[in-house]
Motif scaffolding. Structure first.
Motif, PDB file in Angstrom:
ATOM      1  N   GLN A 267       0.207  -1.221  -0.081  1.00 27.10           N
ATOM      2  CA  GLN A 267       0.248  -0.308   0.101  1.00 27.10           C
ATOM      3  C   GLN A 267       0.792   1.042   0.300  1.00 27.10           C
ATOM      4  OE1 GLN A 267      -3.720  -0.036  -0.585  1.00 27.10           O
ATOM      5  NE2 GLN A 267      -2.794  -2.710  -0.505  1.00 27.10           N
ATOM      6  N   SER A 268       2.113   1.360   0.509  1.00 27.18           N
ATOM      7  CA  SER A 268       2.736   2.624   0.653  1.00 27.18           C
ATOM      8  C   SER A 268       3.244   2.442  -0.365  1.00 27.18           C
ATOM      9  CB  SER A 268       4.354   2.185   1.288  1.00 27.18           C
ATOM     10  OG  SER A 268       4.765   3.247   1.666  1.00 27.18           O
ATOM     11  N   ASP A 270       1.931   1.669  -3.408  1.00 29.02           N
ATOM     12  CA  ASP A 270       0.988   2.132  -4.390  1.00 29.02           C
ATOM     13  C   ASP A 270       0.143   3.970  -4.774  1.00 29.02           C
ATOM     14  OD1 ASP A 270       0.237   0.207  -5.501  1.00 29.02           O
ATOM     15  OD2 ASP A 270      -1.308  -0.928  -4.445  1.00 29.02           O
ATOM     16  N   ALA A 271       0.589   3.910  -3.062  1.00 30.00           N
ATOM     17  CA  ALA A 271       0.740   5.665  -2.617  1.00 30.00           C
ATOM     18  C   ALA A 271       1.250   6.163  -3.708  1.00 30.00           C
ATOM     19  CB  ALA A 271       0.605   5.686  -1.057  1.00 30.00           C
ATOM     20  N   GLN A 275       0.800   9.154  -6.331  1.00 32.54           N
ATOM     21  CA  GLN A 275       2.123   9.895  -6.275  1.00 32.54           C
ATOM     22  C   GLN A 275       2.638  10.739  -7.692  1.00 32.54           C
ATOM     23  OE1 GLN A 275       4.097  10.740  -2.399  1.00 32.54           O
ATOM     24  NE2 GLN A 275       2.508  10.427  -1.344  1.00 32.54           N
TER      25      GLN A 275
END
Length: 277
Positions: A267-268, A270-271, A275
């Motif tokens: 998830q990190s 993916d974030a 961005q």
């Protein structure tokens, strides 16, 4: 169905490629060799101190036997092999507390620092495959640290009378590897949040300390809250395996922590991909 097999084969190939690249990086890293050297040196020192030292278990057993003969009073027998395994695995888990944050700190932080994480995040390789490949590599490196120690433990324990079941020793080391995998997985997530390897190591160490003492907090809290916290205690489930108790709930807790670390890492990244898009 054919497409599913093709997709699975592609994911497996990506995981293996990441695994090989990451594992090779450990075996050419001076820091990894330094960590391994210090770990083996300390592990060897405690091995001798616990078993053969002046206050070691063999000496204590000999003193007990001598006192029993002098006093003519039967003394309770000391299971030196079992006691040694418990104490030594306790020492190894404490040493792991310090080296695991060092092993996990660069998993993603180095990629951020070199500006290669953006390339990785936008590549066709899924974030899950990258995280699993990296975690498997660092766990494999940790296992290579443990294997030599298992050899001389096995040699020492083979001389015990009555003989100790190999299953007890294997169960304890399985617990140590699962404990390391859970911590490394969470450390990998923390590493994905920063480009500073030092910060990643410090925050991982703090998290490990919290997970280490959660058992004490559970005992203080008591009631349903204490029971819930105790169930999450890595130390409690690790001790179960060290004692030779292979409980499905302990395995499930370790698997949950490992999955949580991989999930949060994916998830990190993916974030980060969002961005950059």
């Amino acid at each position: 169905m054919t497409n599913l097999f093709t997709s699975l084969r592609t994911v497996a190939a990506n995981i293996i490629a990441i695994y090989r690249r990451e594992l090779q990086s450990y075996f050419v890293s001076p820091l990894a060799y330094l960590v391994a050297g210090i770990f083996w040196l300390l592990a060897g020192f405690f091995f001798v101190a616990i078993l053969l030292g002046p206050e070691g278990l063999i000496q204590q057993a000999a003193v007990n036997e001598q006192q029993a003969q002098q006093l003519g009073i039967p003394m309770p027998p000391v299971d030196v092999a079992y006691r040694f395994l418990q104490l030594y695995l306790g020492v190894l888990s404490s040493l792991a507390l310090f080296i695991l944050p060092i092993l996990s700190m660069g998993l993603y932080a180095e990629e951020r620092k070199r500006r290669t994480l953006e390339l990785l995040a936008t590549s066709p390789v899924t974030n899950w495959a990258v995280a699993v490949g990296k975690l498997l590599a660092v766990v494999t490196f940790f296992v290579t640290l443990i294997l030599p120690l298992m050899v001389y433990q096995a040699i020492a324990l083979s001389a015990s009378n009555p003989p100790m079941s190999p299953a007890v020793m294997l169960s304890g080391h399985l617990g140590l590897i699962l404990l390391a995998a859970a911590i490394l997985s969470l450390g990998m997530f923390i590493s994905s949040l920063t480009e500073s390897t030092i910060l990643a190591a410090i925050f991982t160490f703090a998290l490990v300390l919290f997970l280490w003492v959660i058992d004490l907090i559970a005992k203080s809290a008591g009631g349903w809250l204490g029971d819930a916290l105790a169930h999450l205690s890595l130390l409690k489930h690790y001790n179960n395996l060290v004692q030779g108790v292979i409980d499905s709930s302990s395995l499930l807790v370790f698997a949950s922590f490992i999955f949580l670390g991989i999930f949060l890492t994916a998830q990190s990244i993916d974030a980060l991909r969002f961005q950059r898009s």
